[in-house]
Design an enzyme around this catalytic site. Structure first.
Site: not given
Ligand code: PLP
Length: 423
Positions: A144, A239, A267
């Site tokens: 994701y 990511d 995060k």
């Molecule tokens: C949470 C997440 C996102 C998206 O971040 P948001 O702040 O919710 O838009 C993208 N990549 C990964 C791996 C994530 O866990």
């Protein structure tokens, strides 16, 4: 357990907010319940509007590595607020956070601050396309990367739980530049790269997948991605929105000793405030406007409040390298409890754990990709979720999310959780 006030607020919210929530997984749909509305949180504990207190293993889905309302972070934010919430002009704090990020991850020579992980990934991909002059992106099934159009193809997280393979509202033409390979499957990557050579701008990967439940990269997989991207002059994007500052202070790239060209963070980097970042090699990042021709901007990007929360959080983590070993030890203890339960009850439970990330899949396993994760018994997960909640423990309301451990979780609380898991 009395949850009448939560139920009442949920009914009211549903009338004004789609599904009553501002992000789908919060709706508790996949565990067949209605959400608890939270009133406040402190350390490892979260309290709902009916006064029920739970040990929290969601930790806001990742940011809460220090636990809730860490006094040093709160005090710094309170102080920063007194100086104004946002100026739309540069501040020393933005430079300071950029230095901290570079210090943690040497590969991030230059960095841009943005307001969400979605925005960070979307921007990193634009930069990769601008730099390479190529259009295609290769991603992995079950990874994701936020909710931007081109990446909502076979996405994990809530899209996986709710069995909506894609999102409506995304024109087919927006995703035709996205290729999807299988996680932990080099052949699937090799095949696509060979077929589309010289057209792939970047491979983007969660170096530890944590949005189809936690799935570890198999030995050599990340090294393979580094090798094949060099071979095809394609950029490698890690990511690290979840893994950054969680797997270790230097993230997955430090943990696995594999260096990407671009990195996305979110995060933890915002310390609980809406902030994220993308960065990487200076020559690539210098494609970004106003130096280069890749446009990216943001009214609240790098705002002083979120930046303060990020700086203080990173400062604390940097000053306590021992935290990571402690987190790992506590999380391993939880993993052992699931294995103990499986032995005791005969239930098929497969545990994937790394650092302070854990998923217990109600599946025979091994869980090594999207399909083996999707094979889980989500009804069994729902029962486990309810059992934990009744015992005062709040875990992710979905099989396909991680259990997050924070430094605020004490050994006693971990043991209490182990008893609840086994009981
Ligand atoms: C949470 C997440 C996102 C998206 O971040 P948001 O702040 O919710 O838009 C993208 N990549 C990964 C791996 C994530 O866990």
């Amino acid at each position: 357990m009395n949850t009448s006030r939560s139920k009442e607020l949920f009914e009211k919210s549903r009338r004004r907010i789609p599904g009553g929530v501002n992000s789908p997984v919060r709706a508790f749909g996949s565990v067949g319940r209605t959400p608890l509305f939270i009133d406040h949180a402190k350390g490892s504990r979260i309290t709902d509007v009916d006064g029920n207190t739970f040990l929290d293993y969601v930790c806001s889905w990742g940011p809460g590595i220090l636990g809730h309302a860490h006094p040093t972070v709160i005090e710094a934010v309170r102080k920063a607020c007194m100086d104004g919430l946002t100026y739309g002009a540069p501040t020393e704090k933005e430079w300071k956070l950029a230095e901290l990020i570079h210090e943690a991850m040497g590969s991030v020579e230059k960095v841009r601050l943005v307001s969400s992980g979605t925005e960070a990934v979307m921007s990193a991909i634009r930069v990769a396309r601008g730099y390479t002059g190529r259009d295609l992106i290769l991603k992995f099934k079950g990874n994701y990367h936020g909710h931007s159009d081109g990446l909502l193809v076979k996405a994990g997280s809530a899209a996986l739980t709710t069995a909506v393979p894609d999102s409506s509202g995304v024109p087919a033409s927006y995703t035709q530049n996205t290729l999807v390979a299988l996680y932990n499957n080099p052949d699937s990557v090799e095949e696509l790269m060979e077929k589309y050579q010289n057209q792939v701008a970047a491979i983007i990967v969660e170096p530890v997948a944590a949005n189809m439940g936690v799935v570890l990269p198999e030995k050599g997989f990340l090294e393979f991605l580094r090798e094949i991207t060099v071979r095809y002059d394609t950029l490698l994007i890690f990511d690290e929105v979840i893994t950054g500052f969680r797997l270790g202070y230097g993230g997955a790239q430090e943990y696995f000793h594999v260096t990407p060209d671009l990195t996305t963070l979110g995060k933890i980097v915002g310390g609980g405030m809406p902030m994220a970042a993308y960065g990487g090699r200076a020559d690539i990042m210098d494609q970004v406007s106003p130096v280069g021709s890749v446009y990216q901007a943001g009214t609240l990007s790098g705002n002083p409040i979120a930046t303060t929360a990020g700086i203080v959080t990173l400062d604390i983590l940097k000053a306590h390298p021992e935290y990571y070993g402690e987190l790992e030890r506590k999380t391993k203890r939880l993993a052992a409890a699931f294995e103990e339960r499986s032995k005791k009850t005969g239930e098929a439970i497969w545990v994937n754990q790394i650092g302070s990330l854990l998923s217990a899949f109600f599946a025979p396993g091994p869980v090594r990709d999207y399909d083996s994760a999707a094979n889980s018994d989500t009804k069994a997960y729902g029962e486990y979720f309810g059992r934990m909640l009744e015992q005062g423990i709040y875990v992710a309301p979905s099989q396909f999310e991680a259990m997050f451990v924070s430094v605020a979780h004490t050994d006693e609380e971990i043991e209490e959780t182990c008893r609840a898991i086994c009981g």
